[in-house]
Design a protein around this motif. Structure first.
Motif, PDB file in Angstrom:
ATOM      1  N   VAL A  98     -16.516  -0.653  19.238  1.00  0.00           N
ATOM      2  CA  VAL A  98     -15.154  -0.481  18.727  1.00  0.00           C
ATOM      3  C   VAL A  98     -15.221  -0.217  17.229  1.00  0.00           C
ATOM      4  O   VAL A  98     -15.968  -0.872  16.501  1.00  0.00           O
ATOM      5  CB  VAL A  98     -14.287  -1.734  18.989  1.00  0.00           C
ATOM      6  N   ARG A  99     -14.441   0.740  16.801  1.00  0.00           N
ATOM      7  CA  ARG A  99     -14.325   1.041  15.376  1.00  0.00           C
ATOM      8  C   ARG A  99     -12.884   0.815  14.942  1.00  0.00           C
ATOM      9  O   ARG A  99     -11.949   1.177  15.661  1.00  0.00           O
ATOM     10  CB  ARG A  99     -14.717   2.494  15.106  1.00  0.00           C
ATOM     11  N   ILE A 100     -12.702   0.225  13.765  1.00  0.00           N
ATOM     12  CA  ILE A 100     -11.375  -0.015  13.216  1.00  0.00           C
ATOM     13  C   ILE A 100     -11.260   0.746  11.905  1.00  0.00           C
ATOM     14  O   ILE A 100     -12.038   0.523  10.981  1.00  0.00           O
ATOM     15  CB  ILE A 100     -11.116  -1.517  12.965  1.00  0.00           C
ATOM     16  N   GLN A 101     -10.300   1.648  11.818  1.00  0.00           N
ATOM     17  CA  GLN A 101     -10.065   2.406  10.597  1.00  0.00           C
ATOM     18  C   GLN A 101      -8.673   2.103  10.066  1.00  0.00           C
ATOM     19  O   GLN A 101      -7.726   1.946  10.837  1.00  0.00           O
ATOM     20  CB  GLN A 101     -10.207   3.906  10.859  1.00  0.00           C
ATOM     21  N   GLY A 102      -8.572   2.027   8.738  1.00  0.00           N
ATOM     22  CA  GLY A 102      -7.289   1.769   8.097  1.00  0.00           C
ATOM     23  C   GLY A 102      -7.250   0.464   7.345  1.00  0.00           C
ATOM     24  O   GLY A 102      -6.282   0.187   6.639  1.00  0.00           O
ATOM     25  N   ILE A 103      -8.291  -0.363   7.476  1.00  0.00           N
ATOM     26  CA  ILE A 103      -8.380  -1.623   6.750  1.00  0.00           C
ATOM     27  C   ILE A 103      -9.621  -1.577   5.869  1.00  0.00           C
ATOM     28  O   ILE A 103     -10.716  -1.232   6.337  1.00  0.00           O
ATOM     29  CB  ILE A 103      -8.435  -2.819   7.707  1.00  0.00           C
ATOM     30  N   ASN A 115     -12.663  -7.732  21.309  1.00  0.00           N
ATOM     31  CA  ASN A 115     -12.300  -9.081  20.906  1.00  0.00           C
ATOM     32  C   ASN A 115     -13.009  -9.497  19.620  1.00  0.00           C
ATOM     33  O   ASN A 115     -12.459 -10.238  18.797  1.00  0.00           O
ATOM     34  CB  ASN A 115     -12.622 -10.068  22.032  1.00  0.00           C
ATOM     35  N   GLU A 116     -14.242  -9.025  19.428  1.00  0.00           N
ATOM     36  CA  GLU A 116     -14.933  -9.303  18.168  1.00  0.00           C
ATOM     37  C   GLU A 116     -14.202  -8.641  17.010  1.00  0.00           C
ATOM     38  O   GLU A 116     -14.002  -9.241  15.953  1.00  0.00           O
ATOM     39  CB  GLU A 116     -16.378  -8.813  18.226  1.00  0.00           C
ATOM     40  N   ALA A 117     -13.798  -7.385  17.202  1.00  0.00           N
ATOM     41  CA  ALA A 117     -13.068  -6.671  16.158  1.00  0.00           C
ATOM     42  C   ALA A 117     -11.781  -7.401  15.808  1.00  0.00           C
ATOM     43  O   ALA A 117     -11.443  -7.566  14.623  1.00  0.00           O
ATOM     44  CB  ALA A 117     -12.766  -5.246  16.620  1.00  0.00           C
ATOM     45  N   TYR A 118     -11.077  -7.850  16.830  1.00  0.00           N
ATOM     46  CA  TYR A 118      -9.830  -8.575  16.602  1.00  0.00           C
ATOM     47  C   TYR A 118     -10.081  -9.837  15.794  1.00  0.00           C
ATOM     48  O   TYR A 118      -9.403 -10.113  14.800  1.00  0.00           O
ATOM     49  CB  TYR A 118      -9.167  -8.930  17.931  1.00  0.00           C
ATOM     50  N   ALA A 119     -11.071 -10.633  16.213  1.00  0.00           N
ATOM     51  CA  ALA A 119     -11.328 -11.924  15.565  1.00  0.00           C
ATOM     52  C   ALA A 119     -11.743 -11.752  14.113  1.00  0.00           C
ATOM     53  O   ALA A 119     -11.255 -12.473  13.220  1.00  0.00           O
ATOM     54  CB  ALA A 119     -12.409 -12.679  16.338  1.00  0.00           C
ATOM     55  N   VAL A 120     -12.629 -10.809  13.829  1.00  0.00           N
ATOM     56  CA  VAL A 120     -13.127 -10.613  12.468  1.00  0.00           C
ATOM     57  C   VAL A 120     -12.017 -10.139  11.535  1.00  0.00           C
ATOM     58  O   VAL A 120     -11.849 -10.653  10.427  1.00  0.00           O
ATOM     59  CB  VAL A 120     -14.302  -9.618  12.470  1.00  0.00           C
ATOM     60  N   ILE A 121     -11.239  -9.159  11.983  1.00  0.00           N
ATOM     61  CA  ILE A 121     -10.206  -8.611  11.107  1.00  0.00           C
ATOM     62  C   ILE A 121      -9.025  -9.566  10.987  1.00  0.00           C
ATOM     63  O   ILE A 121      -8.400  -9.666   9.926  1.00  0.00           O
ATOM     64  CB  ILE A 121      -9.781  -7.218  11.601  1.00  0.00           C
ATOM     65  N   ASN A 128      -6.935 -12.869   3.063  1.00  0.00           N
ATOM     66  CA  ASN A 128      -6.398 -12.005   2.024  1.00  0.00           C
ATOM     67  C   ASN A 128      -4.874 -11.969   2.006  1.00  0.00           C
ATOM     68  O   ASN A 128      -4.287 -11.059   1.416  1.00  0.00           O
ATOM     69  CB  ASN A 128      -6.950 -10.591   2.188  1.00  0.00           C
ATOM     70  N   GLY A 129      -4.259 -12.920   2.671  1.00  0.00           N
ATOM     71  CA  GLY A 129      -2.815 -13.024   2.619  1.00  0.00           C
ATOM     72  C   GLY A 129      -2.081 -12.096   3.547  1.00  0.00           C
ATOM     73  O   GLY A 129      -0.850 -12.024   3.520  1.00  0.00           O
ATOM     74  N   GLY A 130      -2.832 -11.365   4.400  1.00  0.00           N
ATOM     75  CA  GLY A 130      -2.192 -10.370   5.238  1.00  0.00           C
ATOM     76  C   GLY A 130      -1.514 -10.901   6.478  1.00  0.00           C
ATOM     77  O   GLY A 130      -0.868 -10.155   7.183  1.00  0.00           O
ATOM     78  N   LEU A 131      -1.649 -12.182   6.774  1.00  0.00           N
ATOM     79  CA  LEU A 131      -0.981 -12.746   7.938  1.00  0.00           C
ATOM     80  C   LEU A 131      -0.045 -13.895   7.572  1.00  0.00           C
ATOM     81  O   LEU A 131       0.472 -14.581   8.427  1.00  0.00           O
ATOM     82  CB  LEU A 131      -2.006 -13.247   8.964  1.00  0.00           C
ATOM     83  N   GLY A 132       0.146 -14.102   6.298  1.00  0.00           N
ATOM     84  CA  GLY A 132       1.007 -15.207   5.883  1.00  0.00           C
ATOM     85  C   GLY A 132       2.460 -14.821   5.886  1.00  0.00           C
ATOM     86  O   GLY A 132       2.820 -13.642   5.940  1.00  0.00           O
ATOM     87  N   PHE A 145      -4.977  -2.199   2.998  1.00  0.00           N
ATOM     88  CA  PHE A 145      -4.805  -1.062   3.910  1.00  0.00           C
ATOM     89  C   PHE A 145      -5.137   0.249   3.207  1.00  0.00           C
ATOM     90  O   PHE A 145      -4.787   0.456   2.042  1.00  0.00           O
ATOM     91  CB  PHE A 145      -3.375  -1.028   4.447  1.00  0.00           C
ATOM     92  N   THR A 146      -5.794   1.146   3.923  1.00  0.00           N
ATOM     93  CA  THR A 146      -6.261   2.396   3.324  1.00  0.00           C
ATOM     94  C   THR A 146      -5.489   3.628   3.800  1.00  0.00           C
ATOM     95  O   THR A 146      -5.673   4.700   3.246  1.00  0.00           O
ATOM     96  CB  THR A 146      -7.753   2.607   3.643  1.00  0.00           C
ATOM     97  N   ASP A 147      -4.659   3.499   4.825  1.00  0.00           N
ATOM     98  CA  ASP A 147      -3.868   4.622   5.337  1.00  0.00           C
ATOM     99  C   ASP A 147      -2.402   4.239   5.294  1.00  0.00           C
ATOM    100  O   ASP A 147      -1.869   3.618   6.214  1.00  0.00           O
ATOM    101  CB  ASP A 147      -4.296   4.967   6.769  1.00  0.00           C
ATOM    102  N   ILE A 148      -1.740   4.596   4.199  1.00  0.00           N
ATOM    103  CA  ILE A 148      -0.347   4.212   3.970  1.00  0.00           C
ATOM    104  C   ILE A 148       0.484   5.478   3.796  1.00  0.00           C
ATOM    105  O   ILE A 148       0.139   6.352   2.997  1.00  0.00           O
ATOM    106  CB  ILE A 148      -0.227   3.326   2.711  1.00  0.00           C
ATOM    107  N   ASP A 149       1.573   5.595   4.569  1.00  0.00           N
ATOM    108  CA  ASP A 149       2.383   6.811   4.485  1.00  0.00           C
ATOM    109  C   ASP A 149       3.427   6.714   3.380  1.00  0.00           C
ATOM    110  O   ASP A 149       3.499   5.733   2.632  1.00  0.00           O
ATOM    111  CB  ASP A 149       3.005   7.140   5.835  1.00  0.00           C
ATOM    112  N   GLU A 150       4.260   7.748   3.294  1.00  0.00           N
ATOM    113  CA  GLU A 150       5.243   7.814   2.211  1.00  0.00           C
ATOM    114  C   GLU A 150       6.312   6.737   2.305  1.00  0.00           C
ATOM    115  O   GLU A 150       7.008   6.448   1.332  1.00  0.00           O
ATOM    116  CB  GLU A 150       5.907   9.198   2.191  1.00  0.00           C
ATOM    117  N   ASN A 151       6.456   6.125   3.487  1.00  0.00           N
ATOM    118  CA  ASN A 151       7.432   5.052   3.649  1.00  0.00           C
ATOM    119  C   ASN A 151       6.867   3.684   3.282  1.00  0.00           C
ATOM    120  O   ASN A 151       7.579   2.683   3.336  1.00  0.00           O
ATOM    121  CB  ASN A 151       7.927   4.993   5.100  1.00  0.00           C
ATOM    122  N   GLY A 152       5.578   3.661   2.951  1.00  0.00           N
ATOM    123  CA  GLY A 152       4.943   2.384   2.669  1.00  0.00           C
ATOM    124  C   GLY A 152       4.441   1.691   3.916  1.00  0.00           C
ATOM    125  O   GLY A 152       4.141   0.498   3.894  1.00  0.00           O
ATOM    126  N   ASP A 153       4.335   2.431   5.022  1.00  0.00           N
ATOM    127  CA  ASP A 153       3.877   1.855   6.284  1.00  0.00           C
ATOM    128  C   ASP A 153       2.386   2.127   6.472  1.00  0.00           C
ATOM    129  O   ASP A 153       1.922   3.255   6.314  1.00  0.00           O
ATOM    130  CB  ASP A 153       4.643   2.452   7.461  1.00  0.00           C
TER     131      ASP A 153
END
Length: 452
Positions: A98-103, A115-121, A128-132, A145-153
């Motif tokens: 599994v590869r995860i892109q965008g983080i 499941n490993e990818a999920y747990a690590v990220i 890093n405050g991303g789930l608080g 995040f490395t892929d952010i559109d013009e809406n800030g998403d």
């Protein structure tokens, strides 16, 4: 004398030709150029009897590679190894992972399992405050995040290689956004887009439920996007004995869901409490148990729903059920085979390959419905609250070798039909909305007027 000489020459040539035709060459190898892993070899053969020669190619040798010699090139995202003979770099595609892109910091990492990818990220986002629950500053958001559109998403892409399983447990790994708290960051920034794509031909994702984050604290924009493409998807049996592919999303955040070039075992159930869109294109649905709908859509009685099901193949299921009062639905250019009522129980002959339970406008156009039991197209028979009262357009469909073509048992809706072709199918139980003495009534219509 001249004639005699000509005759002699002709006779000699004839004898030579006969001799050559009867000659069976015995080939002997006279030279060999040995093959390598870089070039073909060559073998020269000669017949001692007549002196003829011929050349044969010798296939290249395989590269000298060790099973344990492959190393992962994270930048090229491929396995590589030098040949022990020619020193040329050889490459091998990823078979499983599994590869995860965008983080930030993870695009070059290959995880062994989903499941490993999920747990690590998930752990990375926690640290890093991303789930608080507290909002992140824009600078902090941009550092995660490395892929952010013009809406800030922000968008994250899961690439699946081989067969992977995502089975829920107490940590909720079925949330594609790594947890239900991942949707809101404040400062106008949101993690709202997820894509799951197949990385190779054997890509398959098996899961019991996949959910998308929702707005926990209100204030998120009315948008979200989750897409599946070029991947086979299977489901595990749930407590009801069904193999359910459950896409759910709740509270106040709308979402767009799309499936393209996917093969799905089980059925897709979509329920959203807010406005949403579902686009399913060029997918194959093949039921496991044969008793569920391939696609069943439901949701809010007031929020909008745009449904498009196009170019898909449905096998061994109850077909498609549009079951949302606000639905604007397109069912176009699909093929339904062995769908509808999949038992021999005549009491269930109302099951339809295409069922309209609720909706605002439903278009059924250019579909092939073949060898289906029950009704090819059926409008839900219950009257009153929840009954279909919108507009149904049925045109240019091919209905072949089904039990019944169409059934409408008395709902107050508008039907428009044209250009349909029906063969090998009973039309005696067709009903339609008609006018008599200025009043709308529902009655069985003559065969000649059905689905014209």
């Amino acid at each position: 004398m001249m004639r005699k000489n000509v005759f002699v020459v002709a006779l000699v040539l004839l004898v030579a030709l006969v001799s050559c035709a009867e000659h069976e060459c015995v080939w002997k190898e006279v030279s060999v150029t040995e093959p390598t892993c870089a070039s073909e070899g060559e073998r020269v053969l000669k017949c001692n009897g007549c002196g003829a020669t011929r050349t044969e190619k010798i296939a290249k040798l395989p590269h000298e590679l060790a099973d344990a010699g492959w190393t992962f090139n994270s930048e090229k995202f491929i396995y590589e190894q030098k040949c022990g003979s020619c020193d040329e770099m050889q490459f091998k595609e990823i078979e499983s992972g599994v590869r995860i892109q965008g983080i930030a910091g993870f695009k070059n990492r290959l995880f062994e399992t989903a499941n490993e990818a999920y747990a690590v990220i998930n752990e990375f986002l926690k640290k890093n405050g991303g789930l608080g629950q507290e909002s992140l500053k824009s600078t902090d958001f941009d550092s995660i995040f490395t892929d952010i559109d013009e809406n800030g998403d922000a968008k994250v892409v899961w690439t699946i290689y081989g067969e992977q399983r995502m089975i829920e447990d107490s940590e909720h790994p079925y949330f594609l956004s790594f947890g239900r708290k991942a949707a809101h960051y404040g400062d106008g920034r949101h993690f709202s887009r997820v894509a799951v794509v197949g990385g190779n031909a054997s890509a398959k994702l098996i899961r019991s439920t996949l959910s998308f984050s929702y707005d926990w604290w209100d204030g998120c924009p009315n948008r979200g996007d989750v897409a599946f493409k070029n991947i086979s998807m299977g489901a595990v049996e749930n407590s009801n004995g069904q193999y359910l592919v459950n896409m759910s999303q709740a509270y106040t955040w709308g979402v767009t869901m799309s499936y393209e070039n996917c093969s799905i075992k089980g059925f897709l159930y979509c329920y959203v409490n807010n406005s949403y869109a579902l686009n399913v294109k060029n997918c194959t649905f093949d039921s496991i148990l044969g008793k569920e709908y391939s696609i069943h859509v439901q949701g809010s009685a007031t929020a909008s729903a745009a449904i498009s099901i196009e170019g898909c193949t449905f096998k061994n299921s109850r077909g498609v059920n549009i079951d949302q009062a606000t639905a604007e639905a397109r069912i176009v250019g699909n093929t339904f085979v062995n769908c509808g009522n999949l038992t021999d129980n005549e009491d269930n002959n109302y099951y339809g390959a295409i069922q309209v339970t609720q909706g605002a406008n439903v278009l059924v156009d250019g579909n092939t419905i073949e060898n289906c039991k029950g009704n090819a197209i059926w409008v839900w028979s219950s009257k009153g609250v929840g009954a279909f009262t919108g507009k149904l357009t049925v045109k240019d469909n091919l209905i072949k070798d089904c039990s019944y073509a169409f059934a409408d048992y008395g709902n107050e809706y508008t039907l428009e039909s044209s250009g349909n072709k029906i063969s090998g199918t009973n039309v005696d139980k067709c009903f339609a909305r008609v006018m008599e003495d200025g009043n709308v009534v529902y009655k069985e219509v003559d065969a000649e007027t059905k689905l014209q």
